[in-house]
Design a protein around this motif. Structure first.
Motif, PDB file in Angstrom:
ATOM      1  N   ILE A   9     -39.542 -75.838 -75.873  1.00 36.68           N
ATOM      2  CA  ILE A   9     -39.332 -75.575 -74.448  1.00 36.68           C
ATOM      3  C   ILE A   9     -39.435 -76.872 -73.659  1.00 36.68           C
ATOM      4  O   ILE A   9     -38.624 -77.133 -72.763  1.00 36.68           O
ATOM      5  CB  ILE A   9     -40.336 -74.522 -73.934  1.00 36.68           C
ATOM      6  CG1 ILE A   9     -40.007 -73.154 -74.537  1.00 36.68           C
ATOM      7  CG2 ILE A   9     -40.335 -74.452 -72.409  1.00 36.68           C
ATOM      8  CD1 ILE A   9     -41.065 -72.105 -74.304  1.00 36.68           C
ATOM      9  N   ALA A  10     -40.393 -77.703 -73.998  1.00 41.27           N
ATOM     10  CA  ALA A  10     -40.536 -78.995 -73.319  1.00 41.27           C
ATOM     11  C   ALA A  10     -39.297 -79.867 -73.533  1.00 41.27           C
ATOM     12  O   ALA A  10     -38.811 -80.508 -72.591  1.00 41.27           O
ATOM     13  CB  ALA A  10     -41.789 -79.712 -73.817  1.00 41.27           C
ATOM     14  N   CYS A  11     -38.768 -79.865 -74.750  1.00 45.32           N
ATOM     15  CA  CYS A  11     -37.542 -80.636 -75.025  1.00 45.32           C
ATOM     16  C   CYS A  11     -36.364 -80.089 -74.228  1.00 45.32           C
ATOM     17  O   CYS A  11     -35.565 -80.857 -73.685  1.00 45.32           O
ATOM     18  CB  CYS A  11     -37.220 -80.596 -76.513  1.00 45.32           C
ATOM     19  SG  CYS A  11     -38.302 -81.615 -77.521  1.00 45.32           S
ATOM     20  N   GLN A  12     -36.253 -78.774 -74.137  1.00 47.99           N
ATOM     21  CA  GLN A  12     -35.169 -78.175 -73.367  1.00 47.99           C
ATOM     22  C   GLN A  12     -35.273 -78.543 -71.895  1.00 47.99           C
ATOM     23  O   GLN A  12     -34.264 -78.853 -71.254  1.00 47.99           O
ATOM     24  CB  GLN A  12     -35.166 -76.660 -73.536  1.00 47.99           C
ATOM     25  CG  GLN A  12     -34.696 -76.215 -74.893  1.00 47.99           C
ATOM     26  CD  GLN A  12     -34.774 -74.714 -75.074  1.00 47.99           C
ATOM     27  OE1 GLN A  12     -35.587 -74.035 -74.446  1.00 47.99           O
ATOM     28  NE2 GLN A  12     -33.931 -74.195 -75.941  1.00 47.99           N
ATOM     29  N   LEU A  13     -36.481 -78.529 -71.365  1.00 41.74           N
ATOM     30  CA  LEU A  13     -36.672 -78.912 -69.963  1.00 41.74           C
ATOM     31  C   LEU A  13     -36.318 -80.381 -69.736  1.00 41.74           C
ATOM     32  O   LEU A  13     -35.672 -80.729 -68.745  1.00 41.74           O
ATOM     33  CB  LEU A  13     -38.109 -78.644 -69.530  1.00 41.74           C
ATOM     34  CG  LEU A  13     -38.504 -77.185 -69.394  1.00 41.74           C
ATOM     35  CD1 LEU A  13     -40.000 -77.065 -69.157  1.00 41.74           C
ATOM     36  CD2 LEU A  13     -37.738 -76.530 -68.266  1.00 41.74           C
ATOM     37  N   LEU A  14     -36.729 -81.229 -70.655  1.00 44.24           N
ATOM     38  CA  LEU A  14     -36.412 -82.644 -70.540  1.00 44.24           C
ATOM     39  C   LEU A  14     -34.907 -82.873 -70.586  1.00 44.24           C
ATOM     40  O   LEU A  14     -34.347 -83.599 -69.754  1.00 44.24           O
ATOM     41  CB  LEU A  14     -37.097 -83.424 -71.666  1.00 44.24           C
ATOM     42  CG  LEU A  14     -36.798 -84.921 -71.725  1.00 44.24           C
ATOM     43  CD1 LEU A  14     -37.311 -85.620 -70.471  1.00 44.24           C
ATOM     44  CD2 LEU A  14     -37.417 -85.526 -72.958  1.00 44.24           C
ATOM     45  N   ILE A  15     -34.243 -82.241 -71.526  1.00 43.52           N
ATOM     46  CA  ILE A  15     -32.795 -82.386 -71.651  1.00 43.52           C
ATOM     47  C   ILE A  15     -32.092 -81.843 -70.413  1.00 43.52           C
ATOM     48  O   ILE A  15     -31.159 -82.461 -69.887  1.00 43.52           O
ATOM     49  CB  ILE A  15     -32.295 -81.692 -72.933  1.00 43.52           C
ATOM     50  CG1 ILE A  15     -32.791 -82.455 -74.156  1.00 43.52           C
ATOM     51  CG2 ILE A  15     -30.776 -81.585 -72.945  1.00 43.52           C
ATOM     52  CD1 ILE A  15     -32.613 -81.716 -75.457  1.00 43.52           C
ATOM     53  N   ALA A  16     -32.535 -80.681 -69.922  1.00 38.94           N
ATOM     54  CA  ALA A  16     -31.925 -80.110 -68.718  1.00 38.94           C
ATOM     55  C   ALA A  16     -32.086 -81.050 -67.529  1.00 38.94           C
ATOM     56  O   ALA A  16     -31.160 -81.231 -66.729  1.00 38.94           O
ATOM     57  CB  ALA A  16     -32.542 -78.747 -68.399  1.00 38.94           C
ATOM     58  N   GLY A  17     -33.248 -81.663 -67.400  1.00 38.34           N
ATOM     59  CA  GLY A  17     -33.477 -82.619 -66.315  1.00 38.34           C
ATOM     60  C   GLY A  17     -32.587 -83.839 -66.424  1.00 38.34           C
ATOM     61  O   GLY A  17     -32.027 -84.313 -65.424  1.00 38.34           O
ATOM     62  N   LEU A  18     -32.415 -84.352 -67.639  1.00 39.84           N
ATOM     63  CA  LEU A  18     -31.544 -85.511 -67.843  1.00 39.84           C
ATOM     64  C   LEU A  18     -30.090 -85.169 -67.535  1.00 39.84           C
ATOM     65  O   LEU A  18     -29.377 -85.947 -66.896  1.00 39.84           O
ATOM     66  CB  LEU A  18     -31.679 -86.025 -69.272  1.00 39.84           C
ATOM     67  CG  LEU A  18     -32.997 -86.700 -69.611  1.00 39.84           C
ATOM     68  CD1 LEU A  18     -33.091 -86.967 -71.103  1.00 39.84           C
ATOM     69  CD2 LEU A  18     -33.162 -87.983 -68.829  1.00 39.84           C
ATOM     70  N   ILE A  19     -29.644 -84.015 -67.996  1.00 39.58           N
ATOM     71  CA  ILE A  19     -28.271 -83.588 -67.733  1.00 39.58           C
ATOM     72  C   ILE A  19     -28.053 -83.420 -66.234  1.00 39.58           C
ATOM     73  O   ILE A  19     -27.040 -83.858 -65.681  1.00 39.58           O
ATOM     74  CB  ILE A  19     -27.948 -82.283 -68.483  1.00 39.58           C
ATOM     75  CG1 ILE A  19     -27.945 -82.524 -69.994  1.00 39.58           C
ATOM     76  CG2 ILE A  19     -26.611 -81.707 -68.038  1.00 39.58           C
ATOM     77  CD1 ILE A  19     -27.938 -81.255 -70.812  1.00 39.58           C
ATOM     78  N   ALA A  20     -29.011 -82.780 -65.558  1.00 33.63           N
ATOM     79  CA  ALA A  20     -28.892 -82.577 -64.111  1.00 33.63           C
ATOM     80  C   ALA A  20     -28.862 -83.908 -63.377  1.00 33.63           C
ATOM     81  O   ALA A  20     -28.098 -84.078 -62.414  1.00 33.63           O
ATOM     82  CB  ALA A  20     -30.051 -81.713 -63.608  1.00 33.63           C
ATOM     83  N   ARG A  21     -29.646 -84.854 -63.821  1.00 33.90           N
ATOM     84  CA  ARG A  21     -29.674 -86.181 -63.188  1.00 33.90           C
ATOM     85  C   ARG A  21     -28.321 -86.884 -63.317  1.00 33.90           C
ATOM     86  O   ARG A  21     -27.796 -87.425 -62.349  1.00 33.90           O
ATOM     87  CB  ARG A  21     -30.779 -87.021 -63.834  1.00 33.90           C
ATOM     88  CG  ARG A  21     -30.851 -88.431 -63.403  1.00 33.90           C
ATOM     89  CD  ARG A  21     -31.343 -88.542 -61.995  1.00 33.90           C
ATOM     90  NE  ARG A  21     -31.382 -89.943 -61.629  1.00 33.90           N
ATOM     91  CZ  ARG A  21     -32.079 -90.420 -60.661  1.00 33.90           C
ATOM     92  NH1 ARG A  21     -32.807 -89.621 -59.925  1.00 33.90           N
ATOM     93  NH2 ARG A  21     -32.054 -91.689 -60.387  1.00 33.90           N
ATOM     94  N   VAL A  22     -27.745 -86.856 -64.521  1.00 38.49           N
ATOM     95  CA  VAL A  22     -26.440 -87.481 -64.741  1.00 38.49           C
ATOM     96  C   VAL A  22     -25.363 -86.743 -63.940  1.00 38.49           C
ATOM     97  O   VAL A  22     -24.497 -87.365 -63.323  1.00 38.49           O
ATOM     98  CB  VAL A  22     -26.090 -87.517 -66.243  1.00 38.49           C
ATOM     99  CG1 VAL A  22     -24.658 -87.963 -66.469  1.00 38.49           C
ATOM    100  CG2 VAL A  22     -27.058 -88.423 -66.986  1.00 38.49           C
TER     101      VAL A  22
END
Length: 79
Positions: A9-22
């Motif tokens: 779940i932490a990895c998914q949140l991190l990835i979602a945040g990175l994708i949203a930032r880009v």
């Protein structure tokens, strides 16, 4: 198992945040998210899943996970 789920779940949140930032930095964020999600789904469709008795079930779960990851950023895919 709970620790593994928490880490996933932490990895998914991190990835979602990175994708949203880009996506936020792109000229057309919605198009970026759509294209990126479609590319990820194409990878899920094309990879070889070994070690499971039911490859299609694993593939379906992976597709659902991709849709869940993008669900807060855009509507889920129709297929």
């Amino acid at each position: 198992m709970d620790e593994l789920n928490g880490r996933m779940i932490a990895c998914q949140l991190l990835i979602a945040g990175l994708i949203a930032r880009v996506a936020n930095d792109s000229a057309d964020p919605l198009r970026f998210l759509t294209d990126f999600r479609d590319e990820i789904r194409a990878v899920v469709n094309g990879i070889s899943i070994a070690g499971t008795g039911n490859n299609e079930r694993a593939r379906q779960v992976a597709k659902q996970t991709v849709d869940e990851l993008f669900s807060l950023m855009k509507p889920p895919s129709s297929d």
